[in-house]
Design a protein around this motif. Sequence first.
Motif, short mmCIF file in Angstrom:
data_model
loop_
_atom_site.label_atom_id
_atom_site.label_comp_id
_atom_site.label_asym_id
_atom_site.label_seq_id
_atom_site.Cartn_x
_atom_site.Cartn_y
_atom_site.Cartn_z
N PRO A 256 0.81 -1.23 0.00
CA PRO A 256 0.00 0.00 0.00
C PRO A 256 0.84 1.28 0.00
O PRO A 256 0.40 2.30 -0.53
CB PRO A 256 -0.83 -0.13 1.29
N LEU A 257 2.04 1.23 0.56
CA LEU A 257 2.89 2.42 0.54
C LEU A 257 3.29 2.76 -0.90
O LEU A 257 3.34 3.94 -1.28
CB LEU A 257 4.14 2.20 1.39
N PHE A 258 3.55 1.76 -1.71
CA PHE A 258 3.91 1.99 -3.11
C PHE A 258 2.70 2.53 -3.89
O PHE A 258 2.87 3.34 -4.81
CB PHE A 258 4.45 0.71 -3.73
N ALA A 259 1.52 2.08 -3.51
CA ALA A 259 0.31 2.61 -4.14
C ALA A 259 0.12 4.09 -3.79
O ALA A 259 -0.26 4.90 -4.65
CB ALA A 259 -0.92 1.80 -3.71
N VAL A 260 0.40 4.45 -2.55
CA VAL A 260 0.32 5.86 -2.15
C VAL A 260 1.35 6.68 -2.94
O VAL A 260 1.05 7.77 -3.45
CB VAL A 260 0.56 6.02 -0.64
#
Length: 368
Positions: A256-260
């Motif tokens: 999810p951090l990479f999606a953000v």
Amino acid sequence: MEILWFLIALGLLGAAFSPYIRRRRGGSLRLVAPGSPDAADPENYGFARQEHLDIRVPGPDEDLMDALDAVQRTGQWQAASQLLAGTPKEGELRWQRVQAFGGAAALELVAEPGVGARWLKAWRLEAEKDAGGAQVHAELLVQQAWRHSGGVGSTDHRIILEEAREACRKAALLAPGDPVPHITELAVARALGYSEAEFDALWARVIDVAPAHMGAHLAALHYWCEKWHGSREKADAFAHAAAARAPQGSLLAALPLFAVYEHVPDVVLTNYWQGAVVTRAVEGAMYAVHTARQDDPMLAHVRHMLLSFLVPMERWAEAMEQIRHVDGCVGALPWSASPDPAAQYALFRALAVAGYEANGGSPATLPH
């Protein structure tokens, strides 16, 4: 002390103007001009100087560096072939090594058009059935298309990508059960605009053999992002679904951090970095880092991404902890998205050092 006060002043100016700063990957923000004294001396902390940072890999891999040095120095491909033959197809390491060899060949061709990467040409001619050579060739074509083909939408870009797709499929036939050719094709799918049904079919081939492959998930995430063929919601759903089903110790909890990162707004207000979305994603990635095997090849990727968030969040000690683990190698997002990855990383590192020292930190207080 003059250097420290300079950095503190720079930080205050950045804070004052941050609501108006456009956050662009590969931005032109610099601390000092090339050749000027460093604003903060990384050697005080045992960090590598900017000119010594390795932009080819995200973290140390001595076997890879030895093999790469051998093929480039001698023009013989055997060292690369032997390394890949001895690298298990399960896991992340083979994919990273294929990327590194393909990237090195692409850079050689830029430096010496038409004559660079002779070792790879010989590899394909002399060992046509070598699965490693086929995979590196497919990766080379993908990197050529993205970097040096006239840009997305150009005729050359599409021609090279069509060739890359065929190379991926030939490589897959040479190594049944190896996810790497399918992962490489994920980048082709994004660029050629596969339909969702076509992409899902390709993704099914990947997860059939490597359901928890972090590198594969990162490659697939791009397709679902707003700037390509999805949306913020689709990318977020993909990332959170992968994180939810991740086995214990998997770095997928950091997805999810990479999606953000892929959806950070062009104009970033100061309070963005303290918001719930960013905080939750960072905490998930921190959890993943703390529970993952310390020899996980993808761990460096997550630490690099964490560093790029922890600095604007002013979480200085945690940012320094990431630097302590990854310093020296910067071949990972977000730095690799910049025209000068080493400079971009060095900027964030200098800001982390300044913030750390302004809050009482020093080389003596940084764990080693």
